[in-house]
Design an enzyme around this catalytic site. Structure first.
Site, mmCIF file in Angstrom:
data_model
loop_
_atom_site.group_PDB
_atom_site.id
_atom_site.type_symbol
_atom_site.label_atom_id
_atom_site.label_comp_id
_atom_site.label_asym_id
_atom_site.label_seq_id
_atom_site.Cartn_x
_atom_site.Cartn_y
_atom_site.Cartn_z
ATOM 1 N N ASP A 17 -5.592 -3.062 -2.146
ATOM 2 C CA ASP A 17 -7.023 -2.973 -2.449
ATOM 3 C C ASP A 17 -7.303 -3.456 -3.873
ATOM 4 O O ASP A 17 -8.258 -4.194 -4.122
ATOM 5 C CB ASP A 17 -7.554 -1.535 -2.222
ATOM 6 C CG ASP A 17 -6.692 -0.448 -2.846
ATOM 7 O OD1 ASP A 17 -5.570 -0.739 -3.313
ATOM 8 O OD2 ASP A 17 -7.145 0.721 -2.868
ATOM 9 N N LYS A 45 0.883 -1.178 0.000
ATOM 10 C CA LYS A 45 0.000 0.000 0.000
ATOM 11 C C LYS A 45 0.918 1.225 0.000
ATOM 12 O O LYS A 45 0.842 2.101 0.869
ATOM 13 C CB LYS A 45 -0.921 -0.061 1.226
ATOM 14 C CG LYS A 45 -1.990 1.004 1.276
ATOM 15 C CD LYS A 45 -3.119 0.809 0.271
ATOM 16 C CE LYS A 45 -4.089 1.982 0.334
ATOM 17 N NZ LYS A 45 -5.068 1.983 -0.776
ATOM 18 N N ASP A 69 -2.436 -12.181 5.407
ATOM 19 C CA ASP A 69 -3.489 -12.837 6.203
ATOM 20 C C ASP A 69 -4.831 -12.689 5.494
ATOM 21 O O ASP A 69 -5.571 -13.649 5.309
ATOM 22 C CB ASP A 69 -3.540 -12.195 7.598
ATOM 23 C CG ASP A 69 -4.645 -12.785 8.466
ATOM 24 O OD1 ASP A 69 -4.774 -14.025 8.494
ATOM 25 O OD2 ASP A 69 -5.372 -12.009 9.099
HETATM 26 C C1 IPM Z 1 -3.777 -17.289 10.056
HETATM 27 C C2 IPM Z 1 -4.632 -16.910 11.219
HETATM 28 C C3 IPM Z 1 -3.748 -16.299 12.305
HETATM 29 C C4 IPM Z 1 -3.142 -15.048 11.748
HETATM 30 C C5 IPM Z 1 -4.467 -16.017 13.653
HETATM 31 C C6 IPM Z 1 -5.085 -17.280 14.210
HETATM 32 C C7 IPM Z 1 -3.558 -15.384 14.657
HETATM 33 O O1 IPM Z 1 -5.644 -16.063 10.833
HETATM 34 O O2 IPM Z 1 -2.866 -18.118 10.217
HETATM 35 O O3 IPM Z 1 -4.008 -16.756 8.959
HETATM 36 O O4 IPM Z 1 -3.747 -13.977 11.784
HETATM 37 O O5 IPM Z 1 -2.029 -15.134 11.230
HETATM 38 MG MG MG Z 2 -5.733 -15.755 8.739
#
Ligand code: IPM
Ligand code: MG
Length: 350
Positions: free
Chosen positions: A221, A189, A245
């Site tokens: 985005d 970003k 994530d």
């Molecule tokens: C993932 C999960 C984890 C993260 C959580 C459970 C802390 O969402 O492995 O993607 O955010 O990395």
């Molecule tokens: Mg995750």
């Protein structure tokens, strides 16, 4: 090469124990030189001993040659202070084991096109891997609460990367692209965030060492939009912890179910922790409804990336595809098969 490798199995919470049990059955059926040791983690460990990542569990993870992880998270513990919540177990493992490189492949298995919310012809083209940085970013920056001068509650989480952290994940992204179709898209970003501008500058520098890779950059985005518009255009994506994530959950839905996607988290020596990208799914825990494929495919990634057993890894992946081809489907894929029945189908196909 024939010495026995120790696998730490950390089943965790919710559906974690059910899906890792199937992955373990598949590994055991292959008669490989593996031994297994289990330890509690997450909410299960908190219940047993008052901490989500007990010392013995961390010691086992460090001693093992590879780690097969289930899932953590239990709504019963949402009210605990953050350092005691189940999620701290996986974050702590990633940090203690220095597994900075998270590989999250997403491709569609033949026959699952209809499970995707995308049009089948769009879904069919998906074959990508997200290389997510796992040890830095806003996840591990300084965080806290304070009261402002106006008496308002305020929370903050520092987003930061230094260039060495970006450089090492850039290398992994570029090397991953070399082994695939030679295209790397770096997601950031940079139009708003200074952390992202540094990210982009460093990725460009490192990419100069890989002239065979076609490097592009995309704002996060736009990447979220392109992932549903034309996901087949992506080969390898490299991105930071938070964006990775979010985009990896999105990619999982594009291929039909989050119950299908495995992941590898590797340190600098390719020692790794392997886990499905799905969570603990407390709503279906203990009911035999969970899809064990992501856990089984994580075991295959473990054989390939940390144990130099790529033939058995290929066999497991082929067995999952063959099992799905027989029409067996867990509820997330629109079927009625139980977790155990899905595992049985994979074992039968082996
Ligand atoms: C993932 C999960 C984890 C993260 C959580 C459970 C802390 O969402 O492995 O993607 O955010 O990395
Ligand atoms: Mg995750």
């Amino acid at each position: 090469m024939t010495d026995t490798k120790l696998i730490a199995i950390l089943p965790g919470d919710g559906i974690g124990p059910e899906v890792t049990a199937e992955a373990r059955r598949v590994l055991e059926a292959m008669a490989l030189p593996l031994s297994f040791e289990e330890a509690p983690v997450g909410g299960a460990a908190y219940r047993a001993s008052g901490h989500p990542l007990p010392d013995e569990t961390l010691a086992l993870a460090k001693r093992a040659d590879a780690i097969l992880f289930g899932a953590v998270g239990d709504p019963a513990f949402d009210g605990l202070e953050r350092s005691l919540r189940p999620e701290q177990a996986i974050l702590g493992l990633r940090k203690h084991l220095a597994t900075f490189a998270n590989l999250r492949p997403a491709r569609i298995f033949a026959g699952l096109e209809d499970a995707s919310t995308l049009k089948p012809e769009v879904a069919r083209a998906i074959d990508l891997v997200i290389v997510r940085e796992l040890n830095g970013d806003v996840y591990f920056g300084e965080k806290g609460r304070r009261t402002t001068d106006a008496g308002l509650r305020e929370g903050h989480d520092l987003m930061r990367y230094d260039e060495s952290e970006v450089r090492r994940i850039a290398h992994i992204g570029l090397q991953t692209a070399v082994k695939r179709r030679g295209k790397l898209c770096s997601v950031d970003k940079a139009n708003v965030l200074e952390t992202s501008q540094l990210w982009r500058d460093v990725v460009i520098e490192v990419a100069a060492e890989y002239p065979q890779v076609e490097l592009t950059h995309m704002y996060v985005d736009n990447a979220a939009m392109q992932l549903v518009r034309n996901p087949g255009a992506f080969d390898t994506i490299v991105t930071g912890n938070l964006f990775g994530d979010i985009l990896s959950d999105q990619a999982s839905m594009c291929v039909g179910s989050i119950g299908m996607l495995p992941s590898a988290s590797l340190d600098a020596d390719a020692k790794g922790l392997y886990e499905p990208i799905h969570g603990s799914a407390p709503d279906i825990a203990g009911q035999g409804k969970a899809n064990p494929c992501a856990a089984i495919l994580s075991a295959a990634m473990m054989l390939r990336h940390s144990l130099a057993m790529s033939d058995p890894a290929d066999r497991i992946e082929a067995a999952v595809a063959a099992a799905l081809a027989t029409g067996v489907r867990t509820p997330d894929l629109g079927g009625t098969a139980s977790t155990r029945a899905m595992g049985d189908a994979v074992l039968a196909a082996l």
